[in-house]
Structures are given as structure tokens and as C-alpha cells.
Design a protein around this motif. Structure first.
Motif, PDB file in Angstrom:
ATOM      1  N   CYS A  82      60.449  37.626 -18.529  1.00 28.63           N
ATOM      2  CA  CYS A  82      59.550  36.940 -19.466  1.00 28.63           C
ATOM      3  C   CYS A  82      58.229  37.696 -19.623  1.00 28.63           C
ATOM      4  O   CYS A  82      57.743  37.866 -20.745  1.00 28.63           O
ATOM      5  CB  CYS A  82      59.287  35.518 -18.983  1.00 28.63           C
ATOM      6  SG  CYS A  82      60.713  34.401 -19.118  1.00 28.63           S
ATOM      7  N   ALA A  83      57.659  38.138 -18.514  1.00 28.11           N
ATOM      8  CA  ALA A  83      56.414  38.899 -18.599  1.00 28.11           C
ATOM      9  C   ALA A  83      56.615  40.198 -19.373  1.00 28.11           C
ATOM     10  O   ALA A  83      55.790  40.579 -20.218  1.00 28.11           O
ATOM     11  CB  ALA A  83      55.887  39.191 -17.194  1.00 28.11           C
ATOM     12  N   THR A  84      57.727  40.866 -19.102  1.00 33.41           N
ATOM     13  CA  THR A  84      58.031  42.099 -19.829  1.00 33.41           C
ATOM     14  C   THR A  84      58.234  41.822 -21.309  1.00 33.41           C
ATOM     15  O   THR A  84      57.755  42.572 -22.169  1.00 33.41           O
ATOM     16  CB  THR A  84      59.292  42.756 -19.247  1.00 33.41           C
ATOM     17  OG1 THR A  84      59.093  43.030 -17.863  1.00 33.41           O
ATOM     18  CG2 THR A  84      59.609  44.052 -19.967  1.00 33.41           C
ATOM     19  N   GLY A  85      58.945  40.741 -21.621  1.00 37.03           N
ATOM     20  CA  GLY A  85      59.199  40.408 -23.015  1.00 37.03           C
ATOM     21  C   GLY A  85      57.930  40.138 -23.792  1.00 37.03           C
ATOM     22  O   GLY A  85      57.780  40.590 -24.939  1.00 37.03           O
ATOM     23  N   VAL A  86      56.993  39.407 -23.187  1.00 36.51           N
ATOM     24  CA  VAL A  86      55.725  39.109 -23.872  1.00 36.51           C
ATOM     25  C   VAL A  86      54.953  40.389 -24.158  1.00 36.51           C
ATOM     26  O   VAL A  86      54.486  40.626 -25.285  1.00 36.51           O
ATOM     27  CB  VAL A  86      54.881  38.134 -23.027  1.00 36.51           C
ATOM     28  CG1 VAL A  86      53.479  37.999 -23.607  1.00 36.51           C
ATOM     29  CG2 VAL A  86      55.557  36.769 -22.955  1.00 36.51           C
ATOM     30  N   LEU A  87      54.824  41.245 -23.140  1.00 37.17           N
ATOM     31  CA  LEU A  87      54.085  42.499 -23.328  1.00 37.17           C
ATOM     32  C   LEU A  87      54.805  43.423 -24.303  1.00 37.17           C
ATOM     33  O   LEU A  87      54.173  44.064 -25.155  1.00 37.17           O
ATOM     34  CB  LEU A  87      53.900  43.194 -21.982  1.00 37.17           C
ATOM     35  CG  LEU A  87      52.999  42.489 -20.966  1.00 37.17           C
ATOM     36  CD1 LEU A  87      52.971  43.260 -19.650  1.00 37.17           C
ATOM     37  CD2 LEU A  87      51.594  42.327 -21.507  1.00 37.17           C
TER      38      LEU A  87
ATOM     39  N   PRO B 238      56.458  49.574 -16.740  1.00 34.26           N
ATOM     40  CA  PRO B 238      57.397  50.554 -17.309  1.00 34.26           C
ATOM     41  C   PRO B 238      58.420  49.928 -18.251  1.00 34.26           C
ATOM     42  O   PRO B 238      58.739  50.516 -19.287  1.00 34.26           O
ATOM     43  CB  PRO B 238      58.078  51.150 -16.067  1.00 34.26           C
ATOM     44  CG  PRO B 238      57.161  50.882 -14.943  1.00 34.26           C
ATOM     45  CD  PRO B 238      56.502  49.591 -15.262  1.00 34.26           C
ATOM     46  N   LEU B 239      58.917  48.747 -17.894  1.00 33.05           N
ATOM     47  CA  LEU B 239      59.881  48.090 -18.774  1.00 33.05           C
ATOM     48  C   LEU B 239      59.239  47.724 -20.113  1.00 33.05           C
ATOM     49  O   LEU B 239      59.853  47.877 -21.176  1.00 33.05           O
ATOM     50  CB  LEU B 239      60.444  46.832 -18.103  1.00 33.05           C
ATOM     51  CG  LEU B 239      61.328  47.034 -16.877  1.00 33.05           C
ATOM     52  CD1 LEU B 239      61.815  45.685 -16.346  1.00 33.05           C
ATOM     53  CD2 LEU B 239      62.515  47.915 -17.207  1.00 33.05           C
ATOM     54  N   ALA B 240      57.997  47.236 -20.059  1.00 32.94           N
ATOM     55  CA  ALA B 240      57.309  46.867 -21.299  1.00 32.94           C
ATOM     56  C   ALA B 240      57.045  48.091 -22.165  1.00 32.94           C
ATOM     57  O   ALA B 240      57.211  48.047 -23.392  1.00 32.94           O
ATOM     58  CB  ALA B 240      55.997  46.151 -20.974  1.00 32.94           C
ATOM     59  N   LEU B 241      56.647  49.201 -21.560  1.00 32.23           N
ATOM     60  CA  LEU B 241      56.404  50.424 -22.324  1.00 32.23           C
ATOM     61  C   LEU B 241      57.673  50.908 -23.005  1.00 32.23           C
ATOM     62  O   LEU B 241      57.651  51.393 -24.142  1.00 32.23           O
ATOM     63  CB  LEU B 241      55.852  51.509 -21.404  1.00 32.23           C
ATOM     64  CG  LEU B 241      54.449  51.292 -20.852  1.00 32.23           C
ATOM     65  CD1 LEU B 241      54.096  52.388 -19.851  1.00 32.23           C
ATOM     66  CD2 LEU B 241      53.416  51.256 -21.972  1.00 32.23           C
TER      67      LEU B 241
ATOM     68  N   ALA C   2      58.966  48.121 -25.723  1.00 31.76           N
ATOM     69  CA  ALA C   2      58.086  47.985 -26.888  1.00 31.76           C
ATOM     70  C   ALA C   2      58.590  48.831 -28.041  1.00 31.76           C
ATOM     71  O   ALA C   2      58.486  48.437 -29.207  1.00 31.76           O
ATOM     72  CB  ALA C   2      56.658  48.378 -26.513  1.00 31.76           C
ATOM     73  N   ALA C   3      59.151  49.999 -27.731  1.00 32.01           N
ATOM     74  CA  ALA C   3      59.694  50.869 -28.788  1.00 32.01           C
ATOM     75  C   ALA C   3      60.872  50.199 -29.486  1.00 32.01           C
ATOM     76  O   ALA C   3      60.998  50.250 -30.714  1.00 32.01           O
ATOM     77  CB  ALA C   3      60.113  52.203 -28.184  1.00 32.01           C
ATOM     78  N   SER C   4      61.750  49.544 -28.711  1.00 34.29           N
ATOM     79  CA  SER C   4      62.893  48.864 -29.318  1.00 34.29           C
ATOM     80  C   SER C   4      62.443  47.658 -30.141  1.00 34.29           C
ATOM     81  O   SER C   4      62.968  47.409 -31.237  1.00 34.29           O
ATOM     82  CB  SER C   4      63.868  48.411 -28.225  1.00 34.29           C
ATOM     83  OG  SER C   4      64.364  49.521 -27.498  1.00 34.29           O
ATOM     84  N   TYR C   5      61.469  46.919 -29.622  1.00 33.18           N
ATOM     85  CA  TYR C   5      60.961  45.777 -30.380  1.00 33.18           C
ATOM     86  C   TYR C   5      60.266  46.231 -31.663  1.00 33.18           C
ATOM     87  O   TYR C   5      60.310  45.532 -32.676  1.00 33.18           O
ATOM     88  CB  TYR C   5      60.000  44.962 -29.523  1.00 33.18           C
ATOM     89  CG  TYR C   5      60.693  43.995 -28.595  1.00 33.18           C
ATOM     90  CD1 TYR C   5      61.400  42.908 -29.094  1.00 33.18           C
ATOM     91  CD2 TYR C   5      60.651  44.167 -27.219  1.00 33.18           C
ATOM     92  CE1 TYR C   5      62.042  42.028 -28.245  1.00 33.18           C
ATOM     93  CE2 TYR C   5      61.291  43.291 -26.359  1.00 33.18           C
ATOM     94  CZ  TYR C   5      61.982  42.219 -26.875  1.00 33.18           C
ATOM     95  OH  TYR C   5      62.630  41.339 -26.039  1.00 33.18           O
ATOM     96  N   ALA C   6      59.619  47.405 -31.627  1.00 31.69           N
ATOM     97  CA  ALA C   6      58.974  47.922 -32.837  1.00 31.69           C
ATOM     98  C   ALA C   6      59.993  48.151 -33.939  1.00 31.69           C
ATOM     99  O   ALA C   6      59.757  47.825 -35.110  1.00 31.69           O
ATOM    100  CB  ALA C   6      58.225  49.215 -32.514  1.00 31.69           C
ATOM    101  N   VAL C   7      61.152  48.697 -33.575  1.00 36.94           N
ATOM    102  CA  VAL C   7      62.218  48.921 -34.564  1.00 36.94           C
ATOM    103  C   VAL C   7      62.712  47.581 -35.114  1.00 36.94           C
ATOM    104  O   VAL C   7      62.949  47.433 -36.324  1.00 36.94           O
ATOM    105  CB  VAL C   7      63.369  49.708 -33.927  1.00 36.94           C
ATOM    106  CG1 VAL C   7      64.528  49.854 -34.897  1.00 36.94           C
ATOM    107  CG2 VAL C   7      62.891  51.085 -33.480  1.00 36.94           C
ATOM    108  N   ILE C   8      62.862  46.590 -34.244  1.00 39.04           N
ATOM    109  CA  ILE C   8      63.320  45.278 -34.684  1.00 39.04           C
ATOM    110  C   ILE C   8      62.304  44.641 -35.629  1.00 39.04           C
ATOM    111  O   ILE C   8      62.664  44.084 -36.683  1.00 39.04           O
ATOM    112  CB  ILE C   8      63.580  44.371 -33.465  1.00 39.04           C
ATOM    113  CG1 ILE C   8      64.748  44.918 -32.638  1.00 39.04           C
ATOM    114  CG2 ILE C   8      63.864  42.944 -33.907  1.00 39.04           C
ATOM    115  CD1 ILE C   8      64.981  44.171 -31.342  1.00 39.04           C
ATOM    116  N   PHE C   9      61.018  44.713 -35.270  1.00 36.94           N
ATOM    117  CA  PHE C   9      59.984  44.125 -36.120  1.00 36.94           C
ATOM    118  C   PHE C   9      59.919  44.819 -37.477  1.00 36.94           C
ATOM    119  O   PHE C   9      59.759  44.163 -38.510  1.00 36.94           O
ATOM    120  CB  PHE C   9      58.628  44.186 -35.423  1.00 36.94           C
ATOM    121  CG  PHE C   9      58.442  43.134 -34.371  1.00 36.94           C
ATOM    122  CD1 PHE C   9      58.595  41.792 -34.671  1.00 36.94           C
ATOM    123  CD2 PHE C   9      58.104  43.483 -33.069  1.00 36.94           C
ATOM    124  CE1 PHE C   9      58.424  40.812 -33.700  1.00 36.94           C
ATOM    125  CE2 PHE C   9      57.930  42.521 -32.095  1.00 36.94           C
ATOM    126  CZ  PHE C   9      58.097  41.175 -32.404  1.00 36.94           C
TER     127      PHE C   9
END
Length: 255
Positions: A70-75, A130-133, A136-143
Motif C-alpha cells: 500500500c505504501a509503495t502503491g501510494v508513492l 526502490p519499489l516505488a521508484l 512509478a514508471a509503469s504507473y506513468a504509462v498507465i496514466f
């Protein structure tokens, strides 16, 4: 974009699925036979996993896994949204690089490299950052895909009413984009949850770490990791089922 599959193709897919299923069942049967020959299926070896103390210990690890996820997902979602809404060479380059760099390498950098420069985070953040970093790249593509799926006329309508571009993005584009992205966001959460198993590298007490400790304690290595794999399977299947339901709901709304 593609034509509907014809009868010949459907028959081919059916027989390939049947053959694949038979091969999988054969492998499972062979594995069970080997386990039985080695005494791994003896009831006494599985009896500890019918007791509450063992499950309480494993569920404690699962809770730590969920907290880290959850913490990783938010960040990661916050970082991905920032990368998606600020398209430039840096953000595009960051997304491309982070999607190719192994997450384990980032964990090792956080664990061994940064402390030599005086940056020594708690164990929890040595896993989460590290997981958030990376994610974040994958979430950027999704967004970016979600924003692109919104009808451009929606933005133009907001701008024609005199709304600033940032207000149009926040209150017109993003709410509609989220409906398109929700199944992908849940699917990405499955990948994120699995990556928290890297917590054993930094000695963070997540589910896999607790499983290894338990296996070392009771000597039941195979049984312990089968149970841990079953827990991961149940949680990830639940998330995948949720993603399918959201996709079906979105499809019904789009009609």
C-alpha cells in the motif's frame, strides 16, 4: 482493431488449451508422485499448518506485505501521475530506464550503496522506496494511456468555458481517465504485491521472509513454501478477479 476469431481458429485454440491442460496435469501428477515417494505428503508434515500459531505468524507476514504494498502503491501512483502530466525528455527517459532496470538492483543500491554516502533508511523504506521508484514508471504509462483514452473534446469543452488547463485536467480529464485505468491499476497492484517479496533482501518481515524463518525453524521447507505460495495465489487471484469485474463494469457503462 482485430477481426473476431473464426471457427477454425477457435477449434485450434480449444485443442491447444486441452493439450496444455493435460501436460500441466501430468506435471502435477508427476510432482505429487515424487513428493509421495520422498514422504513429503505424510500427514505429520502438514499437521503444523492446521494450527493457529503458524497461521498467525504467516498472516503477520502477509499484513506486513500488504502495508508495504500500500505504501509503495501510494508513492508510485503519485510519482507516475507526476511523470504522466509533465511529459518532457526527463520524465520519458526516467520511465524508459526504470522499466528496464531490475527492481532487485535498486534494492541493492538502497541497501549497500546509499549507506556509504550517509543515507541509511529504515528497513521498511529500504524496500518501499526502490519499489516505488520502479513502479512509478509503469504507473506513468498507465496514466498516460488513461488520459489519452479520454475524448479530446472533454478538454476542449472545459477550456472553452474559461477553465484553466490545470483545473480541466484535475476535474474533467482525470476523473474520466480513472474509470478507464482502474482495471490496469488493480492489475499493476498484483505485480507490486509480488515484488514486495524482495523484502527478504533487506530483512523486512514480509510473508516470504516469515516463511523462510518458519521453514528454518520446523525443517519443513517444501510444505512451508507451498503454503506461502498458496497465500500469494489466493490474494493475487482475488485482485485479478477484482480487475476483471471492474473491466466488465466499465464495458457495460461504455455501452
Amino acid at each position: 482493431m482485430f477481426d473476431a476469431p473464426g471457427p477454425r481458429f477457435r477449434r485450434r485454440v480449444f485443442w491447444i488449451s486441452v493439450a496444455s491442460g493435460l501436460v500441466l496435469l501430468g506435471l502435477v501428477a508427476l510432482g505429487l508422485r515424487q513428493f509421495a515417494a520422498g514422504g513429503q505428503l505424510e500427514p505429520v508434515r502438514w499437521r503444523p499448518y492446521l494450527t493457529w500459531p503458524v497461521w498467525r505468524y504467516l498472516l503477520g507476514g502477509l499484513w506486513s506485505t500488504v502495508v508495504a504494498a500500500c505504501a509503495t502503491g501510494v508513492l508510485a501512483m503519485a510519482g507516475g501521475l507526476l511523470l504522466a502530466l509533465r511529459p518532457n525528455r526527463f520524465t520519458r527517459g526516467y520511465a524508459e530506464v526504470m522499466r528496464t532496470v531490475p527492481v532487485l538492483l535498486l534494492v541493492y543500491v538502497m541497501l549497500f550503496v546509499l549507506p556509504s554516502f550517509g543515507v541509511n533508511l529504515p528497513l521498511f523504506w529500504k524496500l518501499v522506496v526502490p519499489l516505488a521508484l520502479s513502479h512509478a514508471a509503469s504507473y506513468a504509462v498507465i496514466f498516460r494511456a488513461g488520459v489519452s483514452a479520454v475524448d479530446p473534446g472533454q478538454r476542449e469543452a472545459g477550456l472553452s468555458l474559461g477553465m484553466p488547463d490545470g483545473v480541466v485536467t484535475r476535474f474533467v480529464v482525470l476523473p474520466q481517465a480513472v474509470r478507464h485505468m482502474m482495471p490496469l491499476l488493480v492489475t499493476q497492484a498484483v505485480s507490486l504485491l509480488k515484488d514486495t517479496s524482495l523484502g527478504y533482501v533487506v530483512s523486512y518481515t514480509e510473508l516470504l521472509f516469515n516463511g523462510r524463518v518458519l521453514a528454518n525453524y520446523n525443517g519443513l521447507l517444501i510444505q512451508t513454501f507451498i503454503v506461502v505460495a498458496f497465500v500469494y495465489l489466493v490474494v493475487n487471484l482475488a485482485l485479478s478477479r477484482l480487475a476483471h469485474r471492474l473491466e466488465a463494469a466499465r464495458a457495460r457503462t461504455a455501452r
